[in-house]
Design a protein around this motif. Sequence first.
Motif, PDB file in Angstrom:
ATOM      1  N   SER A  41       0.839  -1.204   0.000  1.00 47.03           N
ATOM      2  CA  SER A  41       0.000   0.000   0.000  1.00 47.03           C
ATOM      3  C   SER A  41       0.873   1.253   0.000  1.00 47.03           C
ATOM      4  CB  SER A  41      -0.940   0.014   1.215  1.00 47.03           C
ATOM      5  OG  SER A  41      -0.190  -0.007   2.423  1.00 47.03           O
ATOM      6  N   VAL A  42       0.437   2.249  -0.760  1.00 44.20           N
ATOM      7  CA  VAL A  42       1.174   3.508  -0.886  1.00 44.20           C
ATOM      8  C   VAL A  42       0.211   4.679  -0.748  1.00 44.20           C
ATOM      9  CG1 VAL A  42       2.531   4.993  -2.433  1.00 44.20           C
ATOM     10  CG2 VAL A  42       2.943   2.523  -2.399  1.00 44.20           C
ATOM     11  N   LEU A  43       0.635   5.690   0.000  1.00 42.81           N
ATOM     12  CA  LEU A  43      -0.087   6.955   0.094  1.00 42.81           C
ATOM     13  C   LEU A  43       0.811   8.039  -0.480  1.00 42.81           C
ATOM     14  CD1 LEU A  43      -2.272   8.968   1.148  1.00 42.81           C
ATOM     15  CD2 LEU A  43      -1.063   8.935   3.355  1.00 42.81           C
ATOM     16  N   GLU A  44       0.306   8.778  -1.458  1.00 42.73           N
ATOM     17  CA  GLU A  44       1.044   9.947  -1.940  1.00 42.73           C
ATOM     18  C   GLU A  44       0.257  11.200  -1.590  1.00 42.73           C
ATOM     19  OE1 GLU A  44       3.208  12.088  -5.746  1.00 42.73           O
ATOM     20  OE2 GLU A  44       2.100  10.236  -6.100  1.00 42.73           O
ATOM     21  N   LEU A  45       0.874  12.064  -0.820  1.00 41.62           N
ATOM     22  CA  LEU A  45       0.270  13.329  -0.403  1.00 41.62           C
ATOM     23  C   LEU A  45       0.751  14.437  -1.331  1.00 41.62           C
ATOM     24  CD1 LEU A  45       0.815  12.922   3.441  1.00 41.62           C
ATOM     25  CD2 LEU A  45      -1.350  12.686   2.212  1.00 41.62           C
ATOM     26  N   GLY A  46      -0.196  15.178  -1.901  1.00 44.23           N
ATOM     27  CA  GLY A  46       0.156  16.189  -2.888  1.00 44.23           C
ATOM     28  C   GLY A  46       0.534  15.538  -4.207  1.00 44.23           C
ATOM     29  N   CYS A  47      -0.356  14.697  -4.723  1.00 46.09           N
ATOM     30  CA  CYS A  47      -0.033  13.852  -5.884  1.00 46.09           C
ATOM     31  C   CYS A  47      -0.040  14.599  -7.204  1.00 46.09           C
ATOM     32  CB  CYS A  47      -1.017  12.687  -5.955  1.00 46.09           C
ATOM     33  SG  CYS A  47      -2.724  13.188  -6.339  1.00 46.09           S
ATOM     34  N   GLY A  48      -0.635  15.801  -7.237  1.00 47.72           N
ATOM     35  CA  GLY A  48      -0.724  16.520  -8.503  1.00 47.72           C
ATOM     36  C   GLY A  48      -1.464  15.713  -9.549  1.00 47.72           C
ATOM     37  N   GLY A  49      -0.888  15.642 -10.742  1.00 45.17           N
ATOM     38  CA  GLY A  49      -1.534  14.917 -11.836  1.00 45.17           C
ATOM     39  C   GLY A  49      -1.306  13.422 -11.817  1.00 45.17           C
ATOM     40  N   MET A  71      -6.317  19.158 -10.629  1.00 41.05           N
ATOM     41  CA  MET A  71      -5.162  18.270 -10.703  1.00 41.05           C
ATOM     42  C   MET A  71      -5.565  16.833 -10.390  1.00 41.05           C
ATOM     43  SD  MET A  71      -2.603  20.033 -11.717  1.00 41.05           S
ATOM     44  CE  MET A  71      -1.214  18.957 -11.415  1.00 41.05           C
ATOM     45  N   LEU A  72      -6.482  16.683  -9.431  1.00 45.24           N
ATOM     46  CA  LEU A  72      -6.947  15.344  -9.077  1.00 45.24           C
ATOM     47  C   LEU A  72      -7.681  14.705 -10.262  1.00 45.24           C
ATOM     48  CD1 LEU A  72      -6.398  14.037  -6.335  1.00 45.24           C
ATOM     49  CD2 LEU A  72      -8.787  14.421  -5.745  1.00 45.24           C
ATOM     50  N   ALA A  73      -8.435  15.516 -10.993  1.00 43.53           N
ATOM     51  CA  ALA A  73      -9.134  15.002 -12.175  1.00 43.53           C
ATOM     52  C   ALA A  73      -8.136  14.520 -13.230  1.00 43.53           C
ATOM     53  CB  ALA A  73     -10.039  16.087 -12.761  1.00 43.53           C
ATOM     54  N   GLU A  74      -7.008  15.247 -13.359  1.00 41.76           N
ATOM     55  CA  GLU A  74      -5.955  14.816 -14.277  1.00 41.76           C
ATOM     56  C   GLU A  74      -5.396  13.462 -13.829  1.00 41.76           C
ATOM     57  OE1 GLU A  74      -4.653  16.190 -17.113  1.00 41.76           O
ATOM     58  OE2 GLU A  74      -6.263  17.662 -17.071  1.00 41.76           O
ATOM     59  N   SER A  75      -5.211  13.304 -12.514  1.00 38.16           N
ATOM     60  CA  SER A  75      -4.678  12.056 -11.988  1.00 38.16           C
ATOM     61  C   SER A  75      -5.657  10.900 -12.186  1.00 38.16           C
ATOM     62  CB  SER A  75      -4.346  12.205 -10.498  1.00 38.16           C
ATOM     63  OG  SER A  75      -3.844  10.988  -9.976  1.00 38.16           O
ATOM     64  N   HIS A  84      -8.692   8.207  -5.029  1.00 41.22           N
ATOM     65  CA  HIS A  84      -8.338   9.623  -4.989  1.00 41.22           C
ATOM     66  C   HIS A  84      -9.143  10.337  -3.906  1.00 41.22           C
ATOM     67  CE1 HIS A  84      -6.811   8.548  -8.972  1.00 41.22           C
ATOM     68  NE2 HIS A  84      -6.065   9.635  -8.911  1.00 41.22           N
ATOM     69  N   ILE A  85      -8.464  11.212  -3.164  1.00 40.08           N
ATOM     70  CA  ILE A  85      -9.112  11.980  -2.104  1.00 40.08           C
ATOM     71  C   ILE A  85      -8.779  13.451  -2.292  1.00 40.08           C
ATOM     72  CG2 ILE A  85      -9.254  12.413   0.380  1.00 40.08           C
ATOM     73  CD1 ILE A  85      -8.471   9.493   0.850  1.00 40.08           C
ATOM     74  N   LEU A  86      -9.801  14.280  -2.371  1.00 41.91           N
ATOM     75  CA  LEU A  86      -9.621  15.727  -2.431  1.00 41.91           C
ATOM     76  C   LEU A  86      -9.467  16.242  -1.011  1.00 41.91           C
ATOM     77  CD1 LEU A  86      -9.643  18.405  -4.065  1.00 41.91           C
ATOM     78  CD2 LEU A  86     -12.129  18.449  -3.740  1.00 41.91           C
ATOM     79  N   GLY A  87      -8.291  16.786  -0.693  1.00 39.69           N
ATOM     80  CA  GLY A  87      -8.080  17.254   0.672  1.00 39.69           C
ATOM     81  C   GLY A  87      -6.707  17.858   0.864  1.00 39.69           C
ATOM     82  N   ASP A  88      -6.523  18.493   2.006  1.00 38.44           N
ATOM     83  CA  ASP A  88      -5.260  19.113   2.386  1.00 38.44           C
ATOM     84  C   ASP A  88      -4.367  18.049   3.016  1.00 38.44           C
ATOM     85  OD1 ASP A  88      -3.179  20.542   3.575  1.00 38.44           O
ATOM     86  OD2 ASP A  88      -4.467  22.226   4.126  1.00 38.44           O
ATOM     87  N   MET A  89      -3.160  17.882   2.514  1.00 35.72           N
ATOM     88  CA  MET A  89      -2.292  16.832   3.038  1.00 35.72           C
ATOM     89  C   MET A  89      -1.907  17.053   4.490  1.00 35.72           C
ATOM     90  SD  MET A  89       1.291  17.598   1.037  1.00 35.72           S
ATOM     91  CE  MET A  89       2.105  19.197   1.105  1.00 35.72           C
ATOM     92  N   ILE A  90      -2.058  18.267   4.978  1.00 34.90           N
ATOM     93  CA  ILE A  90      -1.728  18.566   6.371  1.00 34.90           C
ATOM     94  C   ILE A  90      -2.770  17.994   7.328  1.00 34.90           C
ATOM     95  CG2 ILE A  90      -1.510  20.463   8.058  1.00 34.90           C
ATOM     96  CD1 ILE A  90      -0.229  22.123   5.861  1.00 34.90           C
ATOM     97  N   SER A  91      -4.007  17.875   6.867  1.00 34.58           N
ATOM     98  CA  SER A  91      -5.084  17.480   7.777  1.00 34.58           C
ATOM     99  C   SER A  91      -5.903  16.276   7.321  1.00 34.58           C
ATOM    100  CB  SER A  91      -6.034  18.669   8.000  1.00 34.58           C
ATOM    101  OG  SER A  91      -6.564  19.111   6.763  1.00 34.58           O
TER     102      SER A  91
END
Length: 204
Positions: A41-49, A71-75, A84-91
Amino acid sequence: MKLYNELAWVWNALTPIDAYKEEAERLQSIAVEVSGRSITSVLELGCGGGYLASHLSPSIEVVLVDNSSVMLAESIKRNPNHKHILGDMISVDCQQKFDLIIVHDAIMYVPNRVDMLRLLQNICRHMHTETVVCILPDVLKDNFSERVLQAVGQDEDRCVVLSEWHWDPDLSDDSISVEFSLLIREDGIVSTTHESHIMTVLSV
């Protein structure tokens, strides 16, 4: 910022298909070597495209987080089988633990040391005892030098030339300025766009 919203298509035009292939393979290899176990399993925070994630092993469960819906739609186009999760990587709370957590150059958009600590705390929330964390800023304060980068690309019937000027207005603080200038040719008409992005640079 237009570059991560209405101009998000620019990154697709400028990013070769295999641009992140070698890096993705290296990160997976590092994670296996450090943890001594396979990565599931992998989590990428701030994945961009999602350019890096598109080269992760298809057998791995991947969760991608970004705070730009465009950017999430591009990804999503590039990685339809990843979550895919739309959110702030800090929280953001993904409500699970991961074998590998990646924060690529998005780390440079964390505005200050307080939020940087909050991000690290949130990363810890998503870790188990054998999680490997890879944080990959473009540059550190120790090795920063003023530079100019340029790239040319094409997206369908649009052509784009991107120039990046990285410079440091104040050597005493933790930030640099990156001036993004674009020339875009569409339907025979050339337009220009300029944005200044403040990015955080820290010492090792």
